[in-house]
Enzyme design. Structure first.
Site, mmCIF file in Angstrom:
data_model
loop_
_atom_site.group_PDB
_atom_site.id
_atom_site.type_symbol
_atom_site.label_atom_id
_atom_site.label_comp_id
_atom_site.label_asym_id
_atom_site.label_seq_id
_atom_site.Cartn_x
_atom_site.Cartn_y
_atom_site.Cartn_z
ATOM 1 C CG ASN A 1 5.602 20.718 -2.127
ATOM 2 O OD1 ASN A 1 5.958 19.956 -3.014
ATOM 3 N ND2 ASN A 1 4.877 20.323 -1.086
ATOM 4 C CB SER B 1 3.686 16.831 -11.820
ATOM 5 O OG SER B 1 3.324 15.504 -12.164
ATOM 6 C CE1 TYR C 1 -0.865 17.743 -9.596
ATOM 7 C CE2 TYR C 1 -0.104 16.196 -11.269
ATOM 8 C CZ TYR C 1 0.089 16.843 -10.068
ATOM 9 O OH TYR C 1 1.226 16.603 -9.327
ATOM 10 C CE LYS D 1 1.619 20.218 -9.833
ATOM 11 N NZ LYS D 1 2.170 21.032 -8.716
#
Length: 249
Positions: free
Chosen positions: A91, A137, A150, A154
């Site tokens: 996570n 995400s 990011y 992801k």
């Protein structure tokens, strides 16, 4: 959270706050023994006590998930404390935002390599019927002018999830991914942006058909399902949990 995990042993990497904490508590509420790791000692110990209060074995360790050696030391320690391992949840996030060396390193080292390293350390302890759930995400599914590293990393997490599932199928280990939308919780980034960047907060809120941010436990419920025996024929999937944010109002 009504899933049944009595007798199961679970590691949640990045399990002290927000989504990770809700996942850990969900497993514990279902009867699982749970180990969590994170960097911050205060939130980590608070979460460990919450898990323990549910009447199950609780283990916690302060770990820098950008550190390969720290992960390699933590996972066997957690397995020993739990008496085995049935579920691994990856996570943690470095939240790399800026399109520069620092931003890319933050996302690559934690969002990607912590999954790779954590999985490599955990798999030798996992038996047929075990499960890995990676957290990605919805940023993986659309271009971004604010957080290119990011989103790109992801997206790589989703691809690696499918590859892991293919590689581990012969060992009877399922691998899936959950891609949350904007989730708000105390001390989280969206709570901060409510005051530090209200324009962004309101614009994001307006993009969600239900007119609110998601809650950590709403993501946790899907993770619990994917890790449960009820999802025994589900692997290599990436499940979006965003209240329709991707499709808009």
């Amino acid at each position: 959270m009504a899933q049944e995990f009595s007798g199961k042993r679970v590691i949640v990497m990045g399990g002290s706050r927000g989504i990770g904490r809700s996942i850990a508590l969900g497993f514990a509420a279902g009867g699982a023994a749970v180990s969590i790791c994170a960097r911050g000692a205060g939130p980590l110990e608070a979460a460990r006590r919450e898990i323990e209060a549910l009447g199950v074995a609780a283990h916690a360790a302060s770990v820098d998930l950008a550190d390969a050696d720290a992960i390699a030391a933590y996972v066997p320690e957690a397995v020993k404390a739990l008496g085995g391992l049935d579920v691994l949840v990856n996570n943690a996030s470095g939240f790399g935002q800026t399109d520069d060396e620092q931003g890319w390193a933050a996302s690559f080292d934690i969002d990607m390599m912590a999954i790779v390293r954590g999985s490599h350390a955990a798999i030798p302890h996992m038996k047929p019927g075990s499960s890995i759930v990676n957290i990605s995400s919805i940023s993986a599914l659309r271009a971004s002018s604010r957080a290119a590293p990011y989103g790109a990393i992801k997206a790589a997490v989703m691809h690696y999830t499918a590859s892991q599932a293919k590689m581990l199928s012969r060992q009877g280990i399922r691998v899936n991914c959950v891609a949350p939308g904007s989730i708000e919780f105390p001390g989280g980034s969206w709570e901060d942006r409510k005051t530090s960047n209200p324009a962004l907060y309101q614009a994001t809120l307006a993009s969600i058909p239900f007119g609110r941010m998601g809650r950590p436990e709403e993501v946790a419920e899907v993770v619990l399902f994917l890790a449960s025996d009820k999802a025994s024929w589900v692997t290599a999937q990436s499940i979006v949990v965003d209240g329709g944010q991707l499709v808009g109002p």
